[in-house]
Design an enzyme around this catalytic site. Structure first.
Site, short mmCIF file in Angstrom:
data_model
loop_
_atom_site.label_atom_id
_atom_site.label_comp_id
_atom_site.label_asym_id
_atom_site.label_seq_id
_atom_site.Cartn_x
_atom_site.Cartn_y
_atom_site.Cartn_z
N ASP A 203 0.80 -1.23 0.00
CA ASP A 203 0.00 0.00 0.00
C ASP A 203 0.84 1.27 0.00
O ASP A 203 1.84 1.38 0.70
CB ASP A 203 -0.96 0.03 1.18
N ASP B 16 -7.61 4.02 6.46
CA ASP B 16 -6.43 4.55 5.77
C ASP B 16 -5.86 5.75 6.54
O ASP B 16 -5.40 6.74 5.95
CB ASP B 16 -6.73 4.93 4.31
O1 DOR Z 1 -3.25 8.86 0.90
C1 DOR Z 1 -2.50 7.91 1.09
N1 DOR Z 1 -1.58 7.93 2.07
N2 DOR Z 1 -2.61 6.83 0.31
C2 DOR Z 1 -1.73 5.81 0.37
O2 DOR Z 1 -1.88 4.87 -0.36
C3 DOR Z 1 -0.59 5.87 1.30
C4 DOR Z 1 -0.88 6.75 2.43
C5 DOR Z 1 0.34 7.10 3.23
O3 DOR Z 1 1.12 6.21 3.57
O4 DOR Z 1 0.47 8.27 3.60
ZN ZN Z 2 -3.23 3.01 -0.42
#
Ligand code: DOR
Ligand code: ZN
Length: 409
Positions: free
Chosen positions: A134, A287
């Site tokens: 991710d 997230d």
């Molecule tokens: O917005 C995001 N932040 N999307 C991601 O896939 C990674 C994440 C991050 O690690 O800050």
């Molecule tokens: Zn992500």
């Protein structure tokens, strides 16, 4: 022996971490939910302890009603070995506020070139079952296929950040009229949808489990519906921010609204809500992506993508989906626990079950103050917003981790 009073189910009695009695004659106004489970949390330790630590993130999680979080692998060093996942797992135990379940990287260093030691991470003390790059997409189809084949042996799952990188070079926000007006490079829906279609086909072919992270477009919902209709083992999550916010928020160039995948259109938001309601999307995952002031409070183009989520998720989901507590328990506890294989979490609040419980006062309203959050970072998109419903207590195996709205450690 712990007694939890005033819940809508009655007075809950706990012994040795297990619910032993619920007295329905003593009902109260607090909603007793199973402890929430987050499939997608960025804790930033090791490497960016200025933005979040396992302890500060655990505190934020407990305050949000969580009793378990899955920690994403994009730390520094990357969680791509048994050593790093064990370190994160141990830090979680030491903090003792939520069960921290490390996610392992799919590829070495998230570089997308070579499979990481998935087996060693699965066999480690952290017992990793979810693997994800991710932040990056596993874009090489051959590597993705091999990863799916590998984890099938121990019923693991690959959680894909669906983003065809060749279609999002330099992207800053959702592709469309708003991006054109603002002069920002667009991130097209098809970059997400193309990967979901490809990987659903591959999961079906291999017979392995695929999980789609932070689904953000109407087309993605349709594709996941199709994959499920084929009987393929595909699950999906949506974030609270994609359920509520749209690309219009980028209009003021405030980087707090910059996130990956980006905020989309009203049509997408409505399709995501419908997909969650009809079961196409299995669960809500935060997230939670803390970023330091230096990384976030700068020009839009230079700001890191991501927003905080843990402390506001439940209120945002209740606001966007309505106070459907049984469905919310499924989306935010039972389903993510099942997908991550977290035994002891996600169970209903019933006699004989582990006492992982979140107590919500559904009537109270509160205003989000970024400086008052437990997270080390402040990048909440909800600053100043009035939310309804707040966690007053959280119990992890009967031990209070939050009492009277305050973390106990
Ligand atoms: O917005 C995001 N932040 N999307 C991601 O896939 C990674 C994440 C991050 O690690 O800050
Ligand atoms: Zn992500």
């Amino acid at each position: 022996m712990t007694v939890i009073p005033d819940t809508h189910l009655g007075e809950i009695h706990v012994e040795d971490g297990v619910i032993v009695r619920i007295d329905p004659d003593k009902r109260g106004d607090l909603i007793a939910l199973p402890g929430l489970v987050d499939l997608h949390t960025h804790l930033r330790e090791p490497g960016r302890e200025d933005a979040e630590t396992v302890r500060s993130g655990s505190r934020a999680a407990a305050l949000g009603g969580y009793t378990a979080v899955c920690a994403m692998a994009n730390t520094s060093p990357v969680a791509d070995t048994a050593g790093v996942v064990e370190q994160v797992w141990r830090l979680g135990r030491e903090a003792g506020l939520v069960d921290v379940q490390p996610i392992g990287a799919v590829t070495v260093g998230l570089a997308g070139e070579q499979l990481a030691e998935l087996g060693a991470m699965a066999d480690s003390a952290a017992r990793v079952r979810v693997f994800s790059d991710d932040g990056h997409c596993v874009s090489d189809p051959r590597l993705m296929r091999r990863a799916l084949e590998y984890v099938k042996a121990f019923d693991g799952v690959i959680a894909q950040h669906a983003e065809e990188p060749r279609l999002t070079t330099g992207a800053q926000m959702n592709e469309g009229d708003v991006a054109a007006r603002l002069g920002l490079v667009g991130w097209p829906a098809v970059a997400e949808e193309a990967i979901i279609a490809r990987d659903a086909l591959m999961a079906g072919h291999v017979g392995a489990r695929l999980h789609i992270c932070h689904v953000s477009t109407a087309g993605s919902v349709e594709l996941i519906r199709w994959a499920k209709s084929k009987g393929w083992r595909v699950t999906a999550e949506v974030t609270p921010h994609h359920l509520l916010l749209t690309e219009e928020r980028a209009t003021g160039y405030d980087p707090v609204f910059k996130v990956n995948p980006p905020l989309r259109t009203r049509t997408d938001v409505e399709a995501l809500r419908a997909g969650l309601l009809d079961g196409t999307i299995d669960c809500v995952a935060t997230d939670h992506a803390p970023h330091s002031v230096e990384d976030k409070e700068c020009e839009w183009a230079y700001a890191r993508p991501g927003m905080l989520g843990l402390e506001t998720a439940l209120a945002i989901v209740a606001q966007t989906m309505g106070p459907r507590w049984d469905r919310i328990a499924e989306w935010m506890s039972a389903a993510p626990a099942r997908i991550a294989g977290l035994a002891g979490h996600g169970n209903p609040v019933e006699v004989g079950q582990p006492a992982n419980i979140a107590l919500l006062d559904p009537g109270v309203t509160w205003t989000v103050d970024p400086t008052a959050l437990a997270s080390r970072s402040r990048n909440t998109p909800y600053a100043g917003m009035e939310l309804r419903g707040r966690i007053v207590a959280t119990y992890l195996r009967g031990e209070p981790t939050v009492l009277n709205g305050k973390a106990t450690r």
